[in-house]
Design a protein around this motif. Structure first.
Motif, PDB file in Angstrom:
ATOM      1  N   LEU A  28      10.313  -8.740   0.173  1.00 38.65           N
ATOM      2  CA  LEU A  28      11.602  -8.145   0.501  1.00 38.65           C
ATOM      3  C   LEU A  28      11.659  -7.636   1.940  1.00 38.65           C
ATOM      4  O   LEU A  28      12.710  -7.206   2.398  1.00 38.65           O
ATOM      5  CB  LEU A  28      11.908  -6.994  -0.468  1.00 38.65           C
ATOM      6  N   TYR A  29      10.542  -7.699   2.644  1.00 36.94           N
ATOM      7  CA  TYR A  29      10.488  -7.200   4.016  1.00 36.94           C
ATOM      8  C   TYR A  29      10.808  -8.318   5.002  1.00 36.94           C
ATOM      9  O   TYR A  29      10.495  -9.486   4.780  1.00 36.94           O
ATOM     10  CB  TYR A  29       9.126  -6.581   4.297  1.00 36.94           C
ATOM     11  N   ASN A  30      11.460  -7.929   6.095  1.00 35.77           N
ATOM     12  CA  ASN A  30      12.020  -8.913   7.017  1.00 35.77           C
ATOM     13  C   ASN A  30      11.109  -9.257   8.193  1.00 35.77           C
ATOM     14  O   ASN A  30      11.068 -10.391   8.649  1.00 35.77           O
ATOM     15  CB  ASN A  30      13.342  -8.394   7.573  1.00 35.77           C
ATOM     16  N   ASP A  31      10.425  -8.271   8.718  1.00 32.42           N
ATOM     17  CA  ASP A  31       9.643  -8.477   9.936  1.00 32.42           C
ATOM     18  C   ASP A  31       8.264  -7.870   9.772  1.00 32.42           C
ATOM     19  O   ASP A  31       8.106  -6.813   9.157  1.00 32.42           O
ATOM     20  CB  ASP A  31      10.349  -7.850  11.144  1.00 32.42           C
ATOM     21  N   VAL A  63       0.822  -1.198   0.000  1.00 32.32           N
ATOM     22  CA  VAL A  63       0.000   0.000   0.000  1.00 32.32           C
ATOM     23  C   VAL A  63       0.861   1.255   0.000  1.00 32.32           C
ATOM     24  O   VAL A  63       0.673   2.143  -0.831  1.00 32.32           O
ATOM     25  CB  VAL A  63      -0.933   0.004   1.231  1.00 32.32           C
ATOM     26  N   ALA A  64       1.793   1.322   0.945  1.00 30.66           N
ATOM     27  CA  ALA A  64       2.642   2.503   1.063  1.00 30.66           C
ATOM     28  C   ALA A  64       3.917   2.127   1.798  1.00 30.66           C
ATOM     29  O   ALA A  64       3.918   1.201   2.605  1.00 30.66           O
ATOM     30  CB  ALA A  64       1.913   3.624   1.819  1.00 30.66           C
ATOM     31  N   ALA A  65       4.980   2.853   1.518  1.00 33.78           N
ATOM     32  CA  ALA A  65       6.242   2.610   2.194  1.00 33.78           C
ATOM     33  C   ALA A  65       6.987   3.924   2.364  1.00 33.78           C
ATOM     34  O   ALA A  65       6.759   4.884   1.616  1.00 33.78           O
ATOM     35  CB  ALA A  65       7.091   1.614   1.411  1.00 33.78           C
ATOM     36  N   ILE A  66       7.860   3.934   3.346  1.00 33.64           N
ATOM     37  CA  ILE A  66       8.663   5.131   3.605  1.00 33.64           C
ATOM     38  C   ILE A  66      10.103   4.715   3.854  1.00 33.64           C
ATOM     39  O   ILE A  66      10.369   3.759   4.591  1.00 33.64           O
ATOM     40  CB  ILE A  66       8.082   5.949   4.777  1.00 33.64           C
ATOM     41  N   TYR A  67      11.027   5.412   3.203  1.00 36.73           N
ATOM     42  CA  TYR A  67      12.448   5.204   3.420  1.00 36.73           C
ATOM     43  C   TYR A  67      12.837   6.086   4.589  1.00 36.73           C
ATOM     44  O   TYR A  67      12.733   7.308   4.525  1.00 36.73           O
ATOM     45  CB  TYR A  67      13.231   5.565   2.167  1.00 36.73           C
ATOM     46  N   CYS A  83       1.905  -3.906   9.105  1.00 36.80           N
ATOM     47  CA  CYS A  83       3.108  -3.092   9.084  1.00 36.80           C
ATOM     48  C   CYS A  83       4.307  -4.022   8.939  1.00 36.80           C
ATOM     49  O   CYS A  83       4.307  -5.138   9.499  1.00 36.80           O
ATOM     50  CB  CYS A  83       3.174  -2.314  10.395  1.00 36.80           C
ATOM     51  N   ALA A  84       5.319  -3.595   8.203  1.00 36.58           N
ATOM     52  CA  ALA A  84       6.504  -4.414   8.006  1.00 36.58           C
ATOM     53  C   ALA A  84       7.734  -3.526   7.926  1.00 36.58           C
ATOM     54  O   ALA A  84       7.653  -2.356   7.556  1.00 36.58           O
ATOM     55  CB  ALA A  84       6.370  -5.252   6.739  1.00 36.58           C
ATOM     56  N   VAL A  85       8.870  -4.117   8.263  1.00 39.39           N
ATOM     57  CA  VAL A  85      10.132  -3.387   8.197  1.00 39.39           C
ATOM     58  C   VAL A  85      11.125  -4.163   7.340  1.00 39.39           C
ATOM     59  O   VAL A  85      11.147  -5.396   7.339  1.00 39.39           O
ATOM     60  CB  VAL A  85      10.707  -3.142   9.621  1.00 39.39           C
ATOM     61  N   ARG A  86      11.904  -3.420   6.614  1.00 34.60           N
ATOM     62  CA  ARG A  86      12.915  -3.994   5.743  1.00 34.60           C
ATOM     63  C   ARG A  86      14.240  -3.360   6.103  1.00 34.60           C
ATOM     64  O   ARG A  86      14.353  -2.130   6.120  1.00 34.60           O
ATOM     65  CB  ARG A  86      12.536  -3.697   4.296  1.00 34.60           C
ATOM     66  N   ARG A  87      15.238  -4.153   6.354  1.00 33.92           N
ATOM     67  CA  ARG A  87      16.471  -3.640   6.929  1.00 33.92           C
ATOM     68  C   ARG A  87      17.388  -2.969   5.922  1.00 33.92           C
ATOM     69  O   ARG A  87      18.115  -2.048   6.268  1.00 33.92           O
ATOM     70  CB  ARG A  87      17.203  -4.769   7.653  1.00 33.92           C
ATOM     71  N   MET A  88      17.381  -3.414   4.686  1.00 31.25           N
ATOM     72  CA  MET A  88      18.197  -2.782   3.661  1.00 31.25           C
ATOM     73  C   MET A  88      17.281  -2.446   2.496  1.00 31.25           C
ATOM     74  O   MET A  88      16.630  -3.329   1.939  1.00 31.25           O
ATOM     75  CB  MET A  88      19.301  -3.732   3.190  1.00 31.25           C
ATOM     76  N   GLY A  92      15.131  -0.122  -3.693  1.00 30.36           N
ATOM     77  CA  GLY A  92      14.090  -0.397  -4.668  1.00 30.36           C
ATOM     78  C   GLY A  92      13.093  -1.429  -4.176  1.00 30.36           C
ATOM     79  O   GLY A  92      13.239  -1.987  -3.091  1.00 30.36           O
ATOM     80  N   GLY A  93      12.089  -1.683  -4.979  1.00 32.94           N
ATOM     81  CA  GLY A  93      11.066  -2.666  -4.620  1.00 32.94           C
ATOM     82  C   GLY A  93      10.377  -2.353  -3.327  1.00 32.94           C
ATOM     83  O   GLY A  93      10.085  -3.257  -2.526  1.00 32.94           O
ATOM     84  N   TYR A  94      10.048  -1.086  -3.121  1.00 34.71           N
ATOM     85  CA  TYR A  94       9.569  -0.654  -1.810  1.00 34.71           C
ATOM     86  C   TYR A  94       8.212  -1.231  -1.450  1.00 34.71           C
ATOM     87  O   TYR A  94       7.887  -1.309  -0.264  1.00 34.71           O
ATOM     88  CB  TYR A  94       9.507   0.869  -1.767  1.00 34.71           C
ATOM     89  N   LEU A  95       7.444  -1.646  -2.427  1.00 32.29           N
ATOM     90  CA  LEU A  95       6.119  -2.207  -2.153  1.00 32.29           C
ATOM     91  C   LEU A  95       6.061  -3.712  -2.378  1.00 32.29           C
ATOM     92  O   LEU A  95       4.978  -4.290  -2.489  1.00 32.29           O
ATOM     93  CB  LEU A  95       5.057  -1.499  -3.014  1.00 32.29           C
TER      94      LEU A  95
END
Length: 125
Positions: A111-114, A48-52, A96-101, A104-107
């Motif tokens: 690629l998300y870890n937790d 849906v949405a992501a933020i760096y 909600c999810a978090v990606r450590r590195m 790209g591929g933000y959605l």
């Protein structure tokens, strides 16, 4: 260990608004991303949405552009999703999810870890 706790889901009539919040603990990096994903019954998970978190750049699915806004509070380590002009098709479990590195591929959910446990959003017509 990263812990993510979502809050703010509920039921609302079409055209209404809801604000989701995700509280993160256990890991912090300026190069990580946090995202909101949703899954409706019988459908695939959708980004849906992501933020760096480093520079606050945001990314949205076409289906929510102009209606949803993702934001972060670095001091509180929270990421919120403001959802306006909600439609019945927005009904889903939101995660909600978090990606450590982040490169790209933000959605892309894989690629998300937790992940958090999710919060239900129901929009009635």
């Amino acid at each position: 260990q990263v812990q993510l706790v979502e809050s703010g889901g509920g039921s609302v009539q079409a055209g209404g608004s809801l604000r989701l919040s995700c509280a993160a603990s256990g890991y912090r990096s300026v190069r990580n991303c946090m995202g909101w994903f949703r899954q409706a019954p019988g459908k695939e998970r959708e980004g849906v949405a992501a933020i760096y978190r480093g520079d606050g750049s945001t990314y949205y699915a076409d289906s929510v552009k102009g209606r949803f806004t993702i934001s972060q509070d670095k001091d509180k380590d929270t990421v919120d999703l403001q959802m306006n002009t909600l439609k019945p098709e927005d009904t889903a479990m939101y995660y909600c999810a978090v990606r450590r590195m982040c490169y790209g591929g933000y959605l892309v959910g894989n690629l998300y870890n937790d992940w958090g446990q999710g919060t239900q959003v129901t929009v009635t017509s």
